[in-house]
Design a protein around this motif. Sequence first.
Motif, short mmCIF file in Angstrom:
data_model
loop_
_atom_site.label_atom_id
_atom_site.label_comp_id
_atom_site.label_asym_id
_atom_site.label_seq_id
_atom_site.Cartn_x
_atom_site.Cartn_y
_atom_site.Cartn_z
N LYS A 134 -9.31 13.84 6.78
CA LYS A 134 -9.51 12.43 6.41
C LYS A 134 -8.23 11.83 5.82
O LYS A 134 -7.53 12.46 5.02
CB LYS A 134 -10.65 12.30 5.38
N GLY A 135 -7.95 10.60 6.23
CA GLY A 135 -6.80 9.89 5.70
C GLY A 135 -5.51 10.16 6.43
O GLY A 135 -4.48 9.53 6.15
N ASP A 190 -2.89 8.62 3.89
CA ASP A 190 -3.28 7.54 2.98
C ASP A 190 -4.36 8.09 2.06
O ASP A 190 -5.51 8.24 2.46
CB ASP A 190 -3.82 6.36 3.80
N ALA A 195 -11.93 7.26 0.16
CA ALA A 195 -13.00 6.37 0.63
C ALA A 195 -13.77 7.00 1.78
O ALA A 195 -15.01 6.95 1.81
CB ALA A 195 -12.40 5.03 1.06
N GLN A 196 -13.07 7.63 2.72
CA GLN A 196 -13.73 8.25 3.87
C GLN A 196 -14.54 9.47 3.45
O GLN A 196 -15.64 9.72 3.97
CB GLN A 196 -12.68 8.65 4.92
N SER A 207 -5.81 6.94 -0.60
CA SER A 207 -6.91 6.04 -0.98
C SER A 207 -7.94 5.98 0.15
O SER A 207 -9.15 5.95 -0.08
CB SER A 207 -6.38 4.64 -1.29
N ARG A 208 -7.46 5.98 1.41
CA ARG A 208 -8.37 5.99 2.56
C ARG A 208 -9.08 7.35 2.65
O ARG A 208 -10.25 7.42 3.01
CB ARG A 208 -7.58 5.72 3.84
N HIS A 209 -8.35 8.42 2.30
CA HIS A 209 -8.94 9.76 2.29
C HIS A 209 -10.14 9.80 1.35
O HIS A 209 -11.22 10.28 1.71
CB HIS A 209 -7.89 10.79 1.83
N ASN A 250 0.85 -1.19 0.00
CA ASN A 250 0.00 0.00 0.00
C ASN A 250 0.89 1.25 0.00
O ASN A 250 1.86 1.33 0.75
CB ASN A 250 -0.90 0.00 1.24
#
Length: 587
Positions: free
Chosen positions: A455-456, A379, A385-386, A381-383, A351
């Motif tokens: 986020k992230g 992160d 998604a969140q 990608s997590r940012h 990742n």
Amino acid sequence: MSFIQLQKAGRGENPTTYVLLAVSKRIPGKKHPTQVRTHLGCLCNENPNRVIIAKSYAGTSHVLVSLQELKDVAKEGEEVVTKWLQQQSNLKSEIRGSTMTQKHSDEVAQIKRVGVTHLLKTIATSIGLDKILESSFNIADPDGTALLYIAFYQVAERRPLYLANYWLNEQRIAHEISEYDFSSPGISHLSLQIGNNTGGIENFFRMWIKQLGAPSSLIFDTTSVSSYSEQLDFAEWGYNRDREQLPQINLSLVSSRETSLPLYYRILPGSIPDVSSLKVTVELLRELGIHDYVTSLDRGFYSTSNIRTMLKNGIGFVIGASQSCAQTVELIQKHQAALRSPKQSIEHNGNIVRHINDKWIVAMEGGEEKELDAHIYWDYSRHTAQEKVLESKLFQLCSKAHKDAPDGFSTEEDAFVWIKENAKVCSSLIKPVIRNSKYEVDRNIEAIEKAIEKKGFTVVLTTKTGASGIEILDDYRSRDKIEKLFDILKNENGHNRLYSGNQHAVTGRLFIAFIALIIHSELENRMKKANLIRKYYVSELLSILRKLECVTMESGNQYLMELTKAQREIYAALKIPEPTAHCSVDL
């Protein structure tokens, strides 16, 4: 209600004694229940403790079973009895087709399953668990040994403890507990004894920690276990991680990062948050023999007080900082632009995340300041998604508000009341707006933008100076191992609910669950090393070994049934010697 009845028929020296299953049933049209009796077989004249199963279950085979075992099974109802008798008949039929029927004059005395208990007992012996339990609890009675085999049952079956007796009756177990009371009342009594034996439990933890070499890298975390009984002393209302509207206890678990084995646990009142439990846990671990270690903690444990406690006691740590902390906000704002650049990218387990280092100041008591390394991660990608999840939730809330009040709210106060009741943690991200003299609920764009900015991002603090971003992230993510342990404990070992209102009984049952967790974890560790985890689930592997049986004849001769190819491969891969008819590890 169902039970066994014995009914004699005929006269003379050897009258026939029929064995009947009596079941209380309600018959349509009748006011009171009617007792219905089913013929199961008859007592053996040569041995009145054995039952010859009726041909309706055994077919043409001559099948003998224990009268006491049949009485125990009968308590579970007609369906369970039928299934059990058919299983016994099938087992005897398999034996008659095996090579040992050359001894045609020798009758079968008993059949025991050996595959699972042999594996689990070998594992328990290899990590010293059996000896520690014996030393801690085998005082007047072999309670420690009995506890170990009950834990085997939990690992193998994932079913309630009151059914352990039937499983254990089928297994070859240690000779010192062959007459042990594994009935439901017997296990309840054992749980009470263990729960009352605080000295035995403390001695176990001391010896277990010593056996694992006082690990220097630990993982802390807490979970909640819901209780159906409000009589339980520690059952209180608190943050329920399973989102259940039930009182709960909190279970604080410490595991070894090196071995991935559970090390220690504490039972806490359900209202105690993670952040308040750390100081006492640290002191208790020191009392049990662990002094110098580095621990990985979730940000739920973060507080200035906890940071000070660990620094004061010389405990190394890797801990997530609270997102609402002023220093966290400052660090994110300071490095937000730099973390958008691929220049800050690192790879962790496939990742890609962005990383940058900084410092964190801790104000100690007396005005002294100490400095920690702060690792800031983003992160993206997590940012994304969140951000998507958050916006979707806000649109749903606005849609619900319109559905609940299609013509709008009469006053701004009414709109705020609706927001408070429905939006909860997102209440600051939506707001009342006036349209056509009515108040409607809409998104608060400025607040959303600020929320999305965070986020992230993750800020991780550590006493490990000069460590790389990958190393610290690896330490921090090692908490996933303890989440796996919680999943095993609550879901695979069946302890996601508590029913008893007796504190000592609950303490004893959770201790049994902890022992089962150790065994399950060590088995899974070995499966990973042998690359079996990709081929089998733990339950699937045990189901393959479950079929292996050992037969004891009336003469005392014992015969191990043939091992299948899959069974041999499993034992070989796990480096476990194959069981024998007289296997010393089980006897």
